[in-house]
Design a protein around this motif. Structure first.
Motif, PDB file in Angstrom:
ATOM      1  N   LYS A  14       0.871  -1.090  -0.195  1.00 30.07           N
ATOM      2  CA  LYS A  14       0.018  -0.084  -0.077  1.00 30.07           C
ATOM      3  C   LYS A  14       0.881   1.228   0.057  1.00 30.07           C
ATOM      4  O   LYS A  14       0.591   2.447  -0.619  1.00 30.07           O
ATOM      5  CB  LYS A  14      -0.791   0.041   1.170  1.00 30.07           C
ATOM      6  CG  LYS A  14      -1.946  -1.176   1.206  1.00 30.07           C
ATOM      7  CD  LYS A  14      -2.929  -1.102   2.499  1.00 30.07           C
ATOM      8  CE  LYS A  14      -3.719  -2.308   2.516  1.00 30.07           C
ATOM      9  NZ  LYS A  14      -4.538  -2.434   3.826  1.00 30.07           N
ATOM     10  N   THR A  15       2.112   1.164   0.748  1.00 23.87           N
ATOM     11  CA  THR A  15       2.794   2.261   1.003  1.00 23.87           C
ATOM     12  C   THR A  15       3.930   2.298   0.136  1.00 23.87           C
ATOM     13  O   THR A  15       4.579   3.375  -0.128  1.00 23.87           O
ATOM     14  CB  THR A  15       3.427   2.751   2.409  1.00 23.87           C
ATOM     15  OG1 THR A  15       4.069   1.688   2.560  1.00 23.87           O
ATOM     16  CG2 THR A  15       1.931   2.781   3.188  1.00 23.87           C
TER      17      THR A  15
ATOM     18  N   ASP B 137       1.279 -12.471   5.951  1.00 20.33           N
ATOM     19  CA  ASP B 137       0.273 -11.670   5.167  1.00 20.33           C
ATOM     20  C   ASP B 137       0.772 -11.477   3.918  1.00 20.33           C
ATOM     21  O   ASP B 137       1.034 -10.142   3.576  1.00 20.33           O
ATOM     22  CB  ASP B 137       0.168 -10.242   6.230  1.00 20.33           C
ATOM     23  CG  ASP B 137      -1.080  -9.342   5.797  1.00 20.33           C
ATOM     24  OD1 ASP B 137      -1.666  -9.895   4.862  1.00 20.33           O
ATOM     25  OD2 ASP B 137      -1.260  -8.366   6.532  1.00 20.33           O
ATOM     26  N   PRO B 138       0.641 -12.138   3.039  1.00 16.23           N
ATOM     27  CA  PRO B 138       1.203 -11.891   1.406  1.00 16.23           C
ATOM     28  C   PRO B 138       0.156 -11.296   0.694  1.00 16.23           C
ATOM     29  O   PRO B 138       0.829 -10.584  -0.135  1.00 16.23           O
ATOM     30  CB  PRO B 138       1.364 -13.463   1.129  1.00 16.23           C
ATOM     31  CG  PRO B 138       0.345 -14.216   1.773  1.00 16.23           C
ATOM     32  CD  PRO B 138       0.175 -13.557   3.151  1.00 16.23           C
ATOM     33  N   THR B 139      -0.794 -10.850   1.230  1.00 14.59           N
ATOM     34  CA  THR B 139      -1.570  -9.838   0.503  1.00 14.59           C
ATOM     35  C   THR B 139      -1.188  -8.290   1.115  1.00 14.59           C
ATOM     36  O   THR B 139      -1.432  -7.406   0.008  1.00 14.59           O
ATOM     37  CB  THR B 139      -3.159  -9.900   0.854  1.00 14.59           C
ATOM     38  OG1 THR B 139      -3.303  -9.674   2.442  1.00 14.59           O
ATOM     39  CG2 THR B 139      -3.605 -11.294   0.556  1.00 14.59           C
ATOM     40  N   THR B 140      -0.798  -8.039   1.884  1.00 13.92           N
ATOM     41  CA  THR B 140      -0.244  -6.837   2.328  1.00 13.92           C
ATOM     42  C   THR B 140       1.145  -6.668   2.075  1.00 13.92           C
ATOM     43  O   THR B 140       1.617  -5.235   1.696  1.00 13.92           O
ATOM     44  CB  THR B 140      -0.374  -6.619   3.832  1.00 13.92           C
ATOM     45  OG1 THR B 140      -1.520  -6.814   4.429  1.00 13.92           O
ATOM     46  CG2 THR B 140       0.260  -5.006   4.256  1.00 13.92           C
ATOM     47  N   TYR B 141       1.994  -7.636   1.926  1.00 16.00           N
ATOM     48  CA  TYR B 141       3.543  -7.219   1.831  1.00 16.00           C
ATOM     49  C   TYR B 141       4.227  -8.385   0.549  1.00 16.00           C
ATOM     50  O   TYR B 141       3.284  -9.044   0.180  1.00 16.00           O
ATOM     51  CB  TYR B 141       4.312  -7.895   3.042  1.00 16.00           C
ATOM     52  CG  TYR B 141       4.013  -7.080   4.311  1.00 16.00           C
ATOM     53  CD1 TYR B 141       4.706  -5.913   4.364  1.00 16.00           C
ATOM     54  CD2 TYR B 141       3.099  -7.901   5.236  1.00 16.00           C
ATOM     55  CE1 TYR B 141       4.227  -5.195   5.505  1.00 16.00           C
ATOM     56  CE2 TYR B 141       2.726  -6.893   6.441  1.00 16.00           C
ATOM     57  CZ  TYR B 141       3.197  -5.535   6.537  1.00 16.00           C
ATOM     58  OH  TYR B 141       3.062  -5.011   7.676  1.00 16.00           O
TER      59      TYR B 141
END
Length: 401
Positions: free
Chosen positions: A27-28, A59-63
């Motif tokens: 995201k960032t 958390d592979p969806t975030t990272y």
């Protein structure tokens, strides 16, 4: 002078095969964690530590995972497989990364080793140190390295004089005391990946849970089959060091209640911390015996003092996202012909099904001016198997009076 010269030449030889490994928030676009990695087995494979990539694993969806080369180039990485017990991971890139480093057996104690990595994200560096051999009495069998590893060097290679990998940087205790994962565990992980045709593990989380369960089962069975030595703690004979991985320390106090109470205490624990994420690790075992003798104190006052010592403490750093609340059951039982108030507390892991933390506390209640407390805490174990160990511990208690 020779070691300095060799570190300089090694630096030139291997710098194209060593990378910074980055965990990026999708995201960032900013880094969450950084570590190091090195080319191994194939020109597109990188080895690193599991703890470097654990945020992605959880958390592979975030990272996402990226590499940064010494020449400044950046690319994406995919996770192939992990050995969570020995803090290892292997990653794959969609392009060639460099010359794979060779592996070799650990040289003799006292040999010079060269640890490479990216300390604190400040750039490619080498740390020269000494091999002090395998920690034979440790469960993870890491290599003791007398060199100052720094944050960001995790996952980098430790090389011998010939430039072959003998270990993987994993941790430091400061003051030039650091630890390396023995390369044999990386070789085993690579062999597993070969059997997968260098494809990602089909279900990585299930594989991690299976590794943890096997480790827990093997540890508990080993503890139960070990020869146990008994030692005196007050009027009890109790098991002390039940495994070579466990160290026991004296925690006695000589001046309690203005000299009216004698306190004898023994604390035992292993040094195992299997990293799962920033707030969760498993594999730890701690137990404590404490004897109180207060013949100089009137019985009611002794009882009040003793009751204050007998309180369950189930606090820990584990969060509610990781574990359930503790559930406890308390009963009165007889151990070594003495009456005990016994509490067994259990909390279960939410993401690592089949594993629990277990806290067992016992307080002798059959003597008016003598007390005995027992506490055992296990993390990440099979509950039923842990109860077999607890039963065996109590069966070995002996009352001397």
């Amino acid at each position: 002078m020779q070691a300095v010269d060799r570190s300089s030449s090694l630096y030139a030889e291997v710098q194209q095969s060593i990378y910074q490994v980055r965990i990026i928030n999708r995201k960032t676009g900013h880094k969450r964690t950084i570590g190091s990695g090195f080319v191994i087995e194939r020109s597109n494979l990188l080895a690193t530590n599991y703890h470097v990539v654990s945020a992605y694993t959880n958390d592979p969806t975030t990272y996402s995972i990226e590499y940064l080369a010494t020449n400044g180039s950046v690319g994406t990485l995919e996770l192939l497989d992990v050995d969570v017990l020995h803090d290892l991971a292997v990653l794959v890139a969609d392009k060639e990364l460099g010359r794979p480093l060779q592996t070799a057996e650990l040289p003799a104690k006292g040999a010079t080793l060269y640890a490479f990595g990216n300390p604190l994200g400040l750039g490619f560096s080498v740390v020269t140190g000494t091999n002090n051999g395998l920690l034979a009495e440790s469960e993870d069998k890491n290599i003791l390295f007398s060199g100052n590893l720094n944050s960001g060097m995790s996952g980098g290679p430790a090389l011998n004089e010939a430039g072959a990998v003998v270990g993987v940087n994993v941790a430091t205790a400061g003051n030039a005391v650091s630890f390396l994962v023995a390369v044999e565990y990386l070789q085993r992980l690579l062999e597993k990946i070969r059997t997968q045709q260098f494809q990602p593990a089909s279900n990585l989380h299930e594989s991690i849970v299976a590794q943890l369960k096997v480790n827990s089962s093997e540890m508990l069975k080993r503890l139960q089959t070990n020869p146990w030595m008994l030692e005196s703690v007050g009027s009890f004979q109790v098991p002390s060091r039940i495994d070579t991985s466990i160290n026991c320390w004296d925690g006695s106090e000589t001046d309690e209640e203005r000299g009216l109470v004698t306190v004898i205490s023994v604390n035992c624990s292993n040094e195992r911390e299997i990293y799962l994420d920033e707030k969760l690790s498993v594999g730890n075992m701690q137990y404590q015996y404490t004897w109180y003798a207060g013949e100089k104190m009137i019985a009611p006052r002794f009882y009040r003092m003793y009751e204050l010592q007998n309180s369950d403490d189930t606090s820990s750093n584990a969060t509610k996202e990781n574990v359930t609340d503790f559930k406890c059951e308390t009963n009165f039982v007889q151990i070594a012909k003495q009456n005990f108030k016994m509490s067994i507390c259990r909390r279960d892991y939410l993401r690592y099904k089949g594993l629990s933390d277990v806290l067992v506390t016992g307080a002798m209640v059959s003597q008016k001016q003598q007390g005995f407390l027992f506490e055992l805490f296990l993390t990440g174990v099979d509950f039923k198997e842990s109860m077999r160990l607890v039963k065996q511990l109590f069966e070995n208690f002996q009352w001397k009076n």
